[in-house]
Design a protein around this motif. Structure first.
Motif, PDB file in Angstrom:
ATOM      1  N   ASP A  25       0.352   8.015  -3.166  1.00  0.00           N
ATOM      2  CA  ASP A  25      -1.013   8.182  -2.888  1.00  0.00           C
ATOM      3  C   ASP A  25      -1.348   6.991  -1.626  1.00  0.00           C
ATOM      4  OD1 ASP A  25      -1.914   9.524  -4.946  1.00  0.00           O
ATOM      5  OD2 ASP A  25      -2.391   8.150  -6.057  1.00  0.00           O
TER       6      ASP A  25
ATOM      7  N   LYS B 185      -3.709   9.802   6.742  1.00  0.00           N
ATOM      8  CA  LYS B 185      -5.116  10.234   7.103  1.00  0.00           C
ATOM      9  C   LYS B 185      -5.507   9.544   8.159  1.00  0.00           C
ATOM     10  CE  LYS B 185      -8.888  12.326   6.691  1.00  0.00           C
ATOM     11  NZ  LYS B 185      -9.071  14.103   6.829  1.00  0.00           N
TER      12      LYS B 185
ATOM     13  N   ARG C  26      -9.758   7.726   4.086  1.00  0.00           N
ATOM     14  CA  ARG C  26      -8.294   7.438   3.735  1.00  0.00           C
ATOM     15  C   ARG C  26      -8.336   7.232   1.957  1.00  0.00           C
ATOM     16  NH1 ARG C  26      -4.804   5.604   7.630  1.00  0.00           N
ATOM     17  NH2 ARG C  26      -5.844   5.158   9.817  1.00  0.00           N
TER      18      ARG C  26
ATOM     19  N   ASP D 278      -3.458  15.939  -5.326  1.00  0.00           N
ATOM     20  CA  ASP D 278      -2.558  16.385  -4.643  1.00  0.00           C
ATOM     21  C   ASP D 278      -1.834  15.517  -3.810  1.00  0.00           C
ATOM     22  OD1 ASP D 278      -3.495  18.959  -5.329  1.00  0.00           O
ATOM     23  OD2 ASP D 278      -5.062  19.111  -3.814  1.00  0.00           O
ATOM     24  N   VAL D 279      -0.577  15.496  -3.610  1.00  0.00           N
ATOM     25  CA  VAL D 279       0.500  14.736  -2.792  1.00  0.00           C
ATOM     26  C   VAL D 279       0.665  15.629  -1.677  1.00  0.00           C
ATOM     27  CG1 VAL D 279       2.512  13.702  -2.621  1.00  0.00           C
ATOM     28  CG2 VAL D 279       1.525  13.856  -4.794  1.00  0.00           C
ATOM     29  N   GLY D 280       0.281  15.000  -0.393  1.00  0.00           N
ATOM     30  CA  GLY D 280       0.706  15.578   0.781  1.00  0.00           C
ATOM     31  C   GLY D 280       1.993  15.197   1.378  1.00  0.00           C
ATOM     32  N   SER D 281       1.907  15.439   2.588  1.00  0.00           N
ATOM     33  CA  SER D 281       3.237  15.206   3.340  1.00  0.00           C
ATOM     34  C   SER D 281       3.632  13.702   3.632  1.00  0.00           C
ATOM     35  CB  SER D 281       3.407  15.701   4.782  1.00  0.00           C
ATOM     36  OG  SER D 281       2.169  15.223   5.543  1.00  0.00           O
ATOM     37  N   GLY D 282       2.437  13.039   3.692  1.00  0.00           N
ATOM     38  CA  GLY D 282       2.476  11.431   3.757  1.00  0.00           C
ATOM     39  C   GLY D 282       3.160  10.741   2.379  1.00  0.00           C
ATOM     40  N   GLY D 283       2.692  11.244   1.394  1.00  0.00           N
ATOM     41  CA  GLY D 283       3.040  10.860   0.211  1.00  0.00           C
ATOM     42  C   GLY D 283       4.520  11.258  -0.085  1.00  0.00           C
TER      43      GLY D 283
ATOM     44  N   ASP E 221      -0.214   9.019   1.572  1.00  0.00           N
ATOM     45  CA  ASP E 221      -1.100  10.025   1.989  1.00  0.00           C
ATOM     46  C   ASP E 221      -2.368   9.399   2.511  1.00  0.00           C
ATOM     47  OD1 ASP E 221       0.159  12.341   0.978  1.00  0.00           O
ATOM     48  OD2 ASP E 221      -0.894  12.292  -0.748  1.00  0.00           O
TER      49      ASP E 221
ATOM     50  N   VAL F 241      -8.758  10.757   0.396  1.00  0.00           N
ATOM     51  CA  VAL F 241      -7.359  11.314   0.301  1.00  0.00           C
ATOM     52  C   VAL F 241      -6.343  10.839  -0.729  1.00  0.00           C
ATOM     53  CG1 VAL F 241      -5.365  11.793   1.592  1.00  0.00           C
ATOM     54  CG2 VAL F 241      -7.324  12.254   2.605  1.00  0.00           C
TER      55      VAL F 241
END
Length: 246
Positions: free
Chosen positions: A72, A79, A86, A94-99, A75, A89
């Motif tokens: 987290d 952001k 921030r 959901d887990v994004g590319s940052g996570g 992500d 997010v």
């Protein structure tokens, strides 16, 4: 404290205020169990397989809370925008590319660093890095502004800030003095890194939450394992340590 911060089912129905003052116990326990697992497994399997399994044991015992927090945090850090965006997010399921990147970076570096340590000291390194994880989390939580919801805010409201710091830092420092005197410089550098992370998180998020605290714990373990691989930082103060002497 063990019931709240681990998956061990010990009196965990209702969290008591005093549990936060003993946060260091479950995190240290996870490190001790990881150390014991490494020594037991190293007798029956490859050293590096033992090291990976022992590292995995730590988040297993702690219930993957910090792994989720790290994802987290990654992500939220990626952001762009104001802190509220921030945090929104970070709270998304959901887990994004940052996570994904944060998880890959922290654990791949941790594993490579662990493999680079003399196999005789991998077990001790796991315990040492876990104790530093406690230092990082306490450093981030102490007297920091929190969002008015969730884990961090709850503990900020129910605890005496000075007592929280003393009750969690002093026992860890005593363990360091008894077992890891030769790593004093590493402890100091790791603490300075925790302050840097605290300032960085404060700058981009303005306030902290449980995800930032948990991510700090995982980063603290990673930085500790990196520092152990720098021989010039290890100072052999005394030859009489029974548990750890580099």
């Amino acid at each position: 404290s063990i019931g709240f911060f681990t998956i061990i089912p010990v009196n965990d129905r209702d969290f008591q205020k005093s549990g936060i003052y003993l946060m260091w116990i479950p995190y240290t326990l996870a490190g001790v169990l990881s150390l014991l697992a490494f020594y037991l497994l190293s007798y029956i399997t490859d050293t590096y397989v033992s090291a990976i399994i022992s590292l995995i044991i730590i988040p297993l015992i702690l219930g993957f809370q910090n792994i989720d927090a790290l994802a987290d945090f990654g992500d939220g850090m990626m952001k762009r925008g104001v802190p509220e965006e921030r945090f929104r997010v970070m709270k998304s399921p959901d887990v994004g590319s940052g996570g994904i990147f944060a998880l890959f970076a922290v654990y791949s570096i941790s594993i490579v660093s662990l493999f680079s340590i003399n196999p005789k000291y991998i077990g001790q390194a796991l315990l040492f890095s876990q104790l530093n994880s406690v230092i990082w989390m306490v450093s981030i939580m102490f007297r920091n502004s929190t969002r008015e919801e969730g884990f961090a805010y709850y503990f900020r409201e129910i605890t005496d800030k000075n007592m929280f710091w003393i009750s969690n830092i002093v026992p860890v420092l005593i363990i360091f003095v008894l077992l890891f005197q030769s790593l004093f410089i590493l402890i100091l550098i790791s603490f300075l890194f925790s302050l840097f992370f605290r300032l960085y998180a404060g700058k981009i998020f303005e306030k902290i939450n449980g995800d930032i605290i948990g991510a700090g714990g995982e980063l603290g373990r990673m930085f500790s394992l990196i520092l152990i691989n720098i021989p010039v930082l290890i100072y052999p103060i005394s030859p009489y340590f029974l548990f750890l002497h580099f």
